[in-house]
Design a protein around this motif. Structure first.
Motif, short mmCIF file in Angstrom:
data_model
loop_
_atom_site.label_atom_id
_atom_site.label_comp_id
_atom_site.label_asym_id
_atom_site.label_seq_id
_atom_site.Cartn_x
_atom_site.Cartn_y
_atom_site.Cartn_z
N ALA A 1 3.25 14.29 5.44
CA ALA A 1 2.69 15.21 6.44
C ALA A 1 1.19 14.97 6.60
CB ALA A 1 2.97 16.65 6.04
N LEU A 2 0.49 14.73 5.50
CA LEU A 2 -0.94 14.42 5.57
C LEU A 2 -1.20 13.10 6.29
CD1 LEU A 2 -2.17 15.49 2.03
CD2 LEU A 2 -2.84 16.51 4.21
N ALA A 3 -0.25 12.18 6.21
CA ALA A 3 -0.42 10.87 6.85
C ALA A 3 -0.16 10.91 8.35
CB ALA A 3 0.51 9.85 6.19
N PHE A 4 0.54 11.94 8.83
CA PHE A 4 0.93 12.00 10.23
C PHE A 4 -0.21 11.80 11.23
CE2 PHE A 4 1.60 14.49 14.11
CZ PHE A 4 2.62 13.73 14.66
N PRO A 5 -1.38 12.41 11.05
CA PRO A 5 -2.45 12.20 12.03
C PRO A 5 -2.88 10.73 12.18
CG PRO A 5 -2.98 14.06 10.62
CD PRO A 5 -1.77 13.38 10.03
N VAL B 1 -0.64 7.28 -0.74
CA VAL B 1 -1.89 7.83 -1.29
C VAL B 1 -3.05 6.89 -1.01
CG1 VAL B 1 -3.09 8.50 -3.42
CG2 VAL B 1 -0.74 9.24 -3.04
N GLU B 2 -2.86 5.60 -1.27
CA GLU B 2 -3.91 4.62 -0.97
C GLU B 2 -4.25 4.64 0.53
OE1 GLU B 2 -2.99 1.15 -4.24
OE2 GLU B 2 -1.70 1.32 -2.49
N PHE B 3 -3.21 4.69 1.35
CA PHE B 3 -3.40 4.74 2.79
C PHE B 3 -4.24 5.95 3.18
CE2 PHE B 3 -1.97 6.46 6.89
CZ PHE B 3 -2.22 5.39 7.73
N LEU B 4 -3.89 7.11 2.67
CA LEU B 4 -4.62 8.34 3.00
C LEU B 4 -6.07 8.28 2.54
CD1 LEU B 4 -1.89 10.99 2.21
CD2 LEU B 4 -3.03 10.65 4.42
N HIS C 1 -2.25 4.21 13.21
CA HIS C 1 -2.98 3.17 12.47
C HIS C 1 -2.03 2.01 12.15
CE1 HIS C 1 -5.19 1.21 9.23
NE2 HIS C 1 -6.27 1.81 9.72
N PRO C 2 -2.51 0.77 12.22
CA PRO C 2 -1.62 -0.37 11.98
C PRO C 2 -1.01 -0.43 10.57
CG PRO C 2 -3.87 -1.12 12.47
CD PRO C 2 -3.85 0.36 12.63
N ASP C 3 -1.65 0.21 9.59
CA ASP C 3 -1.12 0.19 8.23
C ASP C 3 -0.13 1.33 7.95
OD1 ASP C 3 -2.57 -2.07 7.57
OD2 ASP C 3 -4.27 -0.94 6.78
N PHE C 4 0.05 2.21 8.93
CA PHE C 4 0.99 3.32 8.76
C PHE C 4 2.40 2.74 8.66
CE2 PHE C 4 3.89 6.58 10.32
CZ PHE C 4 3.46 7.70 9.62
N GLN C 5 3.17 3.23 7.70
CA GLN C 5 4.54 2.75 7.51
C GLN C 5 5.52 3.76 8.10
OE1 GLN C 5 5.22 1.67 3.42
NE2 GLN C 5 3.24 0.64 3.27
N GLU C 6 6.47 3.27 8.85
CA GLU C 6 7.43 4.15 9.53
C GLU C 6 8.20 5.04 8.56
OE1 GLU C 6 7.86 4.96 12.79
OE2 GLU C 6 6.00 3.82 12.95
N MET D 1 0.85 -1.17 0.00
CA MET D 1 0.00 0.00 0.00
C MET D 1 0.90 1.24 0.00
SD MET D 1 -2.76 1.24 2.91
CE MET D 1 -3.98 0.04 2.46
N ASP D 2 0.63 2.16 -0.91
CA ASP D 2 1.41 3.39 -0.89
C ASP D 2 0.70 4.44 -0.05
OD1 ASP D 2 -0.53 4.62 -2.47
OD2 ASP D 2 0.74 4.85 -4.21
#
Length: 106
Positions: A87-91, A4-7, A95-100, A1-2
């Motif tokens: 930066a948009l993904a930071f909030p 953009v898909e995550f967001l 989430h478990p799918d967030f990539q470090e 998942m990239d």
């Protein structure tokens, strides 16, 4: 998942939660205001993602069409688009799918 898909998935989840609460008659007036704001923020994030992705795609297209040495600044533009998406993904960093790799240096 990239990223953009995550967001886009997280935005869908936010919208569903807001719509569910807006359908609840027990939600206060201030709660309703907040949920309407959340829906507008979701749309704003989608629009921003489209702008960032357009910039990234335009930079990539220029790189592909360029001769060696003509790509000065284009790779930096791509890096800036990635930083904006991260930066948009930071909030959603809990989430478990967030990539470090999306975490911005503090």
């Amino acid at each position: 998942m990239d990223v953009v898909e995550f967001l886009l998935e997280r935005i869908k989840e936010d919208e569903k939660a807001a719509q569910k609460l807006l359908g609840d008659r027990s939600v206060s007036q201030s709660g309703r205001w907040y949920e309407h704001r959340l829906l507008r923020e979701c749309e704003a994030k989608r629009r921003l993602i489209r702008v960032i992705e357009s910039a990234r795609q335009a930079s990539l297209a220029r790189i592909v069409a360029s001769s060696p040495g003509e790509t000065v600044g284009m790779t930096e533009a791509i890096a800036w688009t990635a930083l904006a998406l991260h930066a948009l993904a930071f909030p959603y960093s809990d989430h478990p799918d967030f990539q470090e790799g999306w975490r911005l240096a503090e």
